[in-house]
Design a protein around this motif. Structure first.
Motif, PDB file in Angstrom:
ATOM      1  N   ILE A 110     -50.853 -10.851  14.979  1.00  0.00           N
ATOM      2  CA  ILE A 110     -52.183 -10.118  14.488  1.00  0.00           C
ATOM      3  C   ILE A 110     -53.101 -11.426  14.301  1.00  0.00           C
ATOM      4  O   ILE A 110     -52.786 -12.343  13.506  1.00  0.00           O
ATOM      5  N   ASN A 111     -54.443 -11.539  14.939  1.00  0.00           N
ATOM      6  CA  ASN A 111     -55.243 -12.331  14.836  1.00  0.00           C
ATOM      7  C   ASN A 111     -54.715 -13.751  15.070  1.00  0.00           C
ATOM      8  O   ASN A 111     -54.967 -14.595  14.196  1.00  0.00           O
ATOM      9  N   ASN A 112     -53.815 -13.968  15.884  1.00  0.00           N
ATOM     10  CA  ASN A 112     -53.125 -15.424  16.113  1.00  0.00           C
ATOM     11  C   ASN A 112     -52.261 -15.625  15.253  1.00  0.00           C
ATOM     12  O   ASN A 112     -51.973 -16.896  15.319  1.00  0.00           O
TER      13      ASN A 112
ATOM     14  N   MET B  56     -45.095  -9.800   6.223  1.00  0.00           N
ATOM     15  CA  MET B  56     -45.384 -11.081   5.821  1.00  0.00           C
ATOM     16  C   MET B  56     -45.485 -12.034   6.851  1.00  0.00           C
ATOM     17  O   MET B  56     -44.800 -12.105   7.833  1.00  0.00           O
ATOM     18  N   LEU B  57     -46.537 -13.297   6.685  1.00  0.00           N
ATOM     19  CA  LEU B  57     -46.787 -14.125   7.516  1.00  0.00           C
ATOM     20  C   LEU B  57     -45.312 -14.927   7.777  1.00  0.00           C
ATOM     21  O   LEU B  57     -44.522 -15.189   6.809  1.00  0.00           O
ATOM     22  N   SER B  58     -44.940 -15.279   8.977  1.00  0.00           N
ATOM     23  CA  SER B  58     -43.554 -15.934   9.214  1.00  0.00           C
ATOM     24  C   SER B  58     -43.945 -17.443   8.453  1.00  0.00           C
ATOM     25  O   SER B  58     -42.662 -17.722   8.026  1.00  0.00           O
ATOM     26  N   GLY B  59     -45.037 -17.963   8.613  1.00  0.00           N
ATOM     27  CA  GLY B  59     -44.834 -19.121   7.836  1.00  0.00           C
ATOM     28  C   GLY B  59     -44.547 -18.993   6.291  1.00  0.00           C
ATOM     29  O   GLY B  59     -43.873 -20.005   5.852  1.00  0.00           O
TER      30      GLY B  59
END
Length: 324
Positions: free
Chosen positions: A312-314, A279-282
């Motif tokens: 991944i992809n910034n 999952m995205l950290s944000g």
């Protein structure tokens, strides 16, 4: 007879060389200033400070955020415990290098806060931490710690020595019995002790956790308040736990803290791992925020659960598949 006139001397701020605050342990104990550690008798404040002193003698601290890079000398004065049967065994149990722990000999004369021997000892040893335990025992004959002018004079002198020798001076104080009062006013003696100190730490019991003691910063004039910490006392000894979610009111009022936030954070990550490989950290931090869990606590949970991160992809993702 008229008082002798004092010569007027002016200081230009342009002539003052700016200095940064140096920290023994950021943001809890600064070098060159006074720090008070207070709490009820038996709640572990002396045990914590002795364990910190033991770490310092080996060039370490409880945590990485410190200005400790080499073994240092510590001066420890106590009026409550015997050196041979209590203090030294405690230090040895904490793994201290006792060669680095020094005591001003009080057998001929008791020490006070304004005793010249304090400066002589700091100058002779280069000690970077001096502990007076407890405050009440080092007032000197005839001084009243409840009188603001006397308290201010004593602490002013100590503060000057701390600054001159870049030493962290720790005053350990017992709390009074005024339950419900603000933490600042529950410290023993004049509020001026609290006022002169740049940092004040409260050590207290955690309701429902008989072996855990919380450390909460209740004053900091030099930086943002530090996150509450905790340590565990057991038959095995002292165990530093690090970040702990508790408020000063919970410590003072004997109120059980809300569900331990770190455990909450771990449960949240385990639940997310059931349906997500990553999952995205944000997104994770946002979900945690909705549960009133701080980003800092989530980062600690991530570290303790050995969760890796991948860019991944910034964008940074937390890899949750290892938790399944």
């Amino acid at each position: 007879m008229e008082n002798e006139k004092t010569e007027l001397k002016m200081i230009r701020m342009s002539e003052i060389e700016t200095q940064e605050i140096r920290w023994l342990w950021y943001p809890f104990i600064p070098y060159g200033k006074l720090t008070i550690v207070q709490g009820d008798p038996g709640d572990g404040k002396t045990t914590m400070i002795l364990n910190l002193a033991a770490q310092l003698t080996k060039g370490k601290c409880f945590e990485d955020a410190s200005g400790v890079d080499a073994p240092m000398k510590v001066i420890y004065q106590t009026a409550e415990d015997g050196l041979a049967d209590t203090v030294k065994p405690r230090l040895e149990k904490a793994g201290a290098d006792c060669e680095q722990i020094l005591v001003i000999d009080e057998s001929d004369k008791s020490l006070s806060m304004i005793d010249e021997r304090i400066e002589e000892a700091l100058k002779a040893t280069g000690a970077k931490m001096l502990i007076l335990d407890p405050i009440q025992a080092y007032l000197g004959g005839g001084m009243d710690m409840n009188r603001a002018n006397e308290a201010r004079e004593m602490t002013k002198r100590l503060g000057q020595l701390a600054d001159k020798y870049e030493c962290a001076i720790i005053l350990i104080g017992h709390m009074n019995k005024a339950a419900g009062n603000k933490a600042a006013y529950r410290g023993m003696g004049s509020i001026d002790f609290f006022a002169v100190a740049r940092s004040v730490l409260l050590v207290g019991r955690v309701e429902g956790e008989p072996s855990i003691r919380a450390v909460v910063q209740i004053k900091n004039n030099l930086a943002e308040f530090g996150h509450p910490k905790a340590f565990r006392l057991s038959d095995e000894g002292f165990d530093w736990m690090g970040d702990y979610d508790i408020t000063v009111d919970e410590v003072l009022g004997g109120i059980a803290p809300k569900a331990n936030k770190l455990e909450q954070a771990k449960r949240l990550l385990m639940e997310l791992a059931e349906t997500n490989n990553m999952m995205l950290s944000g997104e994770i931090i946002e979900l945690a925020s909705e549960e009133d869990i701080s980003k800092r606590t989530m980062e600690t949970a991530k570290k303790e659960l050995n969760i890796k991160a991948k860019k991944i992809n910034n964008a940074w993702y937390w890899l949750l598949d290892d938790l399944k």
